[in-house]
Structure formats: C-alpha cells, structure tokens
Design a protein around this motif. Sequence first.
Motif, PDB file in Angstrom:
ATOM      1  N   TYR A 194       0.918  -1.230   0.118  1.00  0.00           N
ATOM      2  CA  TYR A 194       0.018   0.023   0.137  1.00  0.00           C
ATOM      3  C   TYR A 194       0.876   1.113   0.112  1.00  0.00           C
ATOM      4  O   TYR A 194       1.844   1.236   0.384  1.00  0.00           O
ATOM      5  CB  TYR A 194      -0.931  -0.037   1.212  1.00  0.00           C
ATOM      6  N   ARG A 222      -6.631  12.483  -0.177  1.00  0.00           N
ATOM      7  CA  ARG A 222      -8.088  12.672  -0.902  1.00  0.00           C
ATOM      8  C   ARG A 222      -8.806  13.561  -0.211  1.00  0.00           C
ATOM      9  O   ARG A 222      -8.922  13.858   0.952  1.00  0.00           O
ATOM     10  CB  ARG A 222      -8.906  11.231  -0.812  1.00  0.00           C
ATOM     11  N   LYS A 259      -5.089   5.066   2.439  1.00  0.00           N
ATOM     12  CA  LYS A 259      -4.369   3.944   2.058  1.00  0.00           C
ATOM     13  C   LYS A 259      -4.737   3.445   0.498  1.00  0.00           C
ATOM     14  O   LYS A 259      -5.851   3.037   0.545  1.00  0.00           O
ATOM     15  CB  LYS A 259      -3.828   2.842   2.939  1.00  0.00           C
ATOM     16  N   ARG A 260      -3.884   3.309  -0.222  1.00  0.00           N
ATOM     17  CA  ARG A 260      -4.000   2.608  -1.623  1.00  0.00           C
ATOM     18  C   ARG A 260      -3.426   1.516  -2.144  1.00  0.00           C
ATOM     19  O   ARG A 260      -2.118   1.849  -1.749  1.00  0.00           O
ATOM     20  CB  ARG A 260      -4.161   3.732  -2.719  1.00  0.00           C
ATOM     21  N   ARG A 261      -3.790   0.496  -2.835  1.00  0.00           N
ATOM     22  CA  ARG A 261      -2.689  -0.284  -3.283  1.00  0.00           C
ATOM     23  C   ARG A 261      -1.735   0.073  -4.144  1.00  0.00           C
ATOM     24  O   ARG A 261      -2.214   0.916  -5.160  1.00  0.00           O
ATOM     25  CB  ARG A 261      -3.777  -1.752  -3.783  1.00  0.00           C
ATOM     26  N   SER A 268      -2.931  -3.578 -10.109  1.00  0.00           N
ATOM     27  CA  SER A 268      -2.441  -4.108  -8.760  1.00  0.00           C
ATOM     28  C   SER A 268      -2.483  -5.573  -8.501  1.00  0.00           C
ATOM     29  O   SER A 268      -2.324  -6.355  -7.804  1.00  0.00           O
ATOM     30  CB  SER A 268      -3.429  -3.508  -7.692  1.00  0.00           C
TER      31      SER A 268
END
Length: 285
Positions: free
Chosen positions: A207, A212, A228-230, A248
Amino acid sequence: RLFAVGYKYSKRKNLCFLFNEGASSTEPGTPYVAKWMDENGNRRMREVPRPECCATYFQHSNVIDVLNQQRQKELRLEKFWVTTDGFFRLFTTVFGICVVDCWNGYRFHLDSGHRHKNCELMEYVNMLAMDLIHNDESDELEVADETICIPAAGVPVREVNISSTSTVASELTSPSPSHPSKSDLISKDAKKMIELAKHQLHLVDAYTEVTRKRKSGRTGREVTVQAKRRKRFNCRECLGMGVEKKVSFYCNECEPPSSCMKYWLCHDCMPMHCKRISDEIDAKH
C-alpha cells in the motif's frame, strides 16, 4: 399475538419490526454504534440504544451477505479463472456458491472436537481440490432398474441390459472409437492443465499513502483525509503493445523482468497470457 416496534437510529430513517410473542423482548439490547467523519477528518462514533428484538435481528440478518463476502473476498474464483465466456463466468459464480455452502455444511455436521470443526475456507478448498484430483470413484455408471434414461434430441438410444436390482451401464460410459479414453486424455492434458493452473492473478499486498479530498456529510465542506491505496504498476502485456495500464495484480508463476519485482498483469490480458503459456508448453512437448 403480534407486537410492532418502531426504531429510529438516524434523522432520515425509521425502521418497523413485527414479531410474535415470545420471539424476543423490547428490553434494551446491544446498542448500535454510529460512525462518521467530522469536519476535521477525524472518525467519531456514538452508541444508539435499541431494543433487544432489533439487536437480535441485525445480529443474524447479514448471514447471506457474510457467505457472499466469503465467496467474493476469500475464494475469489472469478479473479483466478479469468474468462471472456459469459457462460463460464456464470458457472464460476455458481461453483463458488456450492463450494462455500459445502464448507459451511461440512463444519456444521462435524463434532465439536473434530480437528476440522473450525477450519478456514481455503483450508477446506485445498482438501476438496485434493480429493477431486485423487478421485478413486469408478467411472462406471450404476443404473437402478426403475431408472428411465431419456436421451437428448438427435442422440441415438443405446440398448442397456438392466437386471432386477441394478446394473452397470457400460454402453453409456465406454468411449466410442472416435473419442479417446479418459486415461488418454489425462495422460495428454494433465500436465498442461496443471501448468496453466499455476498461472493465477494475485492481488499485491503493498500500500501507499494518498491524500484525498471529500465532502463532509455533516457540514458539506471539503476536507482532506489520509488514506491507503494499493500500489499499482504497468501491465507487462499492455506495455509490450505500447499501452500503459496501471494494475495491482500479478502472475505468481511468471518470472518478472529485472526492472520489476512482480510480473504485473491485468484481467484483460490474462486470456492472451494463458494462450501464450499454453503455446510454450506445446512447443516444449
């Protein structure tokens, strides 16, 4: 006798419940926990009292959703058996439903002291796959004397000698001269299918922190939150065609190039990727 209960846990929604006498009570039960984000982006929560009948209902009403989540999030056959065939896609979903139902039924009927009583879904899937691969059941079909075989349209009817109790319908199961036997098919295609099954799409477990902007549901103001973003990388197959596509997912079997830590692959390129692997296996043999 029937009892009606009204329950209001937010300003916009009223819930009505109807239950029989003795099914539950209107005494205070487990409270509902309301959660929201304030104007500063902090998570807030508050307990909302509710009667026991409502708490009991919501405790068990999501059972079908839990089973659906187990099929979609844990089993994830649709992510591994990637296809462009709509019929096979529907079969994959139905097959996943059967697997999850069998897992729950298997655990339900076991004794409390059995070592598989609390087995996880993927542990049961491994046992099921092993049993299917090493299936020792006979290929011969047993037909009872009261069974009536109705052939499909256009299929010739074969004569089957049925005894008083049961018989083996060898004429129905024996291969015709124009078709190879089951053992021949296994000897030719088993290794190829096993090799292709190893090439599956896996979701990366890495991650990155992102910022945002979103509107607060309470004040309507725009707030900045950390999330959190992959991590995403360029698909190798798309990159070979001159297209940059962030994904991903990666193939767990293919050797990644020196510039990447994984062989990144998208769902659209998976059929073409499997065809290339199949051609390579055929070329080796």
